[in-house]
Design a protein around this motif. Structure first.
Motif, PDB file in Angstrom:
ATOM      1  N   ILE A  71      -6.931   0.836  -3.988  1.00 51.25           N
ATOM      2  CA  ILE A  71      -6.392  -0.395  -3.398  1.00 51.25           C
ATOM      3  C   ILE A  71      -7.523  -1.300  -2.920  1.00 51.25           C
ATOM      4  O   ILE A  71      -7.593  -2.486  -3.267  1.00 51.25           O
ATOM      5  CB  ILE A  71      -5.450  -0.056  -2.225  1.00 51.25           C
ATOM      6  N   THR A 126      -5.583   1.832   7.423  1.00 52.44           N
ATOM      7  CA  THR A 126      -4.648   2.173   6.345  1.00 52.44           C
ATOM      8  C   THR A 126      -4.577   3.672   6.108  1.00 52.44           C
ATOM      9  O   THR A 126      -3.594   4.164   5.543  1.00 52.44           O
ATOM     10  CB  THR A 126      -5.074   1.446   5.046  1.00 52.44           C
ATOM     11  N   ASP A 141       0.817  -1.214   0.000  1.00 48.08           N
ATOM     12  CA  ASP A 141       0.000   0.000   0.000  1.00 48.08           C
ATOM     13  C   ASP A 141       0.855   1.270   0.000  1.00 48.08           C
ATOM     14  O   ASP A 141       0.533   2.245  -0.680  1.00 48.08           O
ATOM     15  CB  ASP A 141      -0.918   0.012   1.228  1.00 48.08           C
TER      16      ASP A 141
END
Length: 246
Positions: free
Chosen positions: A125, A186, A63
């Protein structure tokens, strides 16, 4: 530990930015995920190939690397493309008019903000993960019910809206919930590209006051509150969609 040295509102502002990034990224991920799932189940080979390439590549790259690639590499690619388009247009008009002077038909420079880059990257993502979640949920719905809808004269959209979507939501909720919780955490990566989210606000406060444990623990507790509330909400939604299911 509870003395935040006047940085309380700074952390609240950062938490609000973190929440905005997470929710907007979730919307983008859901859209891409549904498109990816439908493409993977499409009878067209080219659609399946594109969706498979998308999910394979995105899930295979870290990521953080994607975040840096889109923020820095994407910005350079966009501005180089704008310059080349301007140059091509000027060459085209110069060939028809020798007296033509250089003109900027498009902006010569566009700066992608960290906020937009973070949303696009995280949404892009997790769209790949959502695609697999939604694909599995769609496959879990009995095909006989869709065939019955067609027999009643329902269009493809009406069958999707009235039969497939309500049932696939129930099957998708466990995987969807896991993806949302991971997506929420994230968002901490956007601090790397300069966005003043909660993690960056906490890091700046920790560096100024020399109290890293206090501020990083506070950020961790706020994330825990977000995830705990999300877990409770997801359980409520699962119960709601499972009322008529044994």
């Amino acid at each position: 530990m509870l003395d935040l040295k006047g940085y309380e509102w700074s952390l609240v502002e950062g938490a609000w930015i973190t929440l905005q990034v997470a929710l907007l990224s979730l919307v983008l991920a859901m859209i891409l995920g549904m498109l990816g799932a439908l493409a993977k189940l499409s009878p067209y080979r080219w659609a399946r190939a594109i969706a498979t390439l998308y999910t394979t590549v995105i899930r295979g790259i870290p990521d953080l690397v994607l975040m840096m690639l889109i923020f820095f590499g994407g910005q350079m690619l966009l501005n180089d493309s704008l310059y080349n388009i301007n140059e091509w247009l000027n060459n085209y008009f110069t060939s028809s008019d020798p007296n033509h002077e250089w003109t900027e038909y498009l902006p010569d420079y566009i700066e992608i903000s960290p906020f937009v880059a973070g949303i696009l990257t995280i949404g892009f993502i997790f769209g790949a993960y959502m695609a697999e979640t939604f694909r599995g949920a769609i496959l879990s719905v009995d095909k006989g019910e869709l065939e019955a809808g067609k027999a009643y004269g329902m269009s493809s959209f009406l069958s999707f809206y009235r039969i497939l979507l309500p049932q696939m939501i129930r099957h998708a909720l466990p995987g969807f919930g896991n993806n949302w919780l991971v997506l929420l955490k994230t968002t901490a990566l956007v601090s790397i590209i300069g966005l003043d989210d909660m993690v960056r606000k906490g890091a700046l406060a920790a560096g100024t006051t020399q109290m890293p444990f206090t501020f990083y623990m506070t950020v961790a507790v706020i994330f825990l509150i977000f995830t705990s509330f999300s877990t409770s909400a997801l359980k409520w939604v699962e119960r709601k969609f499972s009322i008529h299911t044994r």
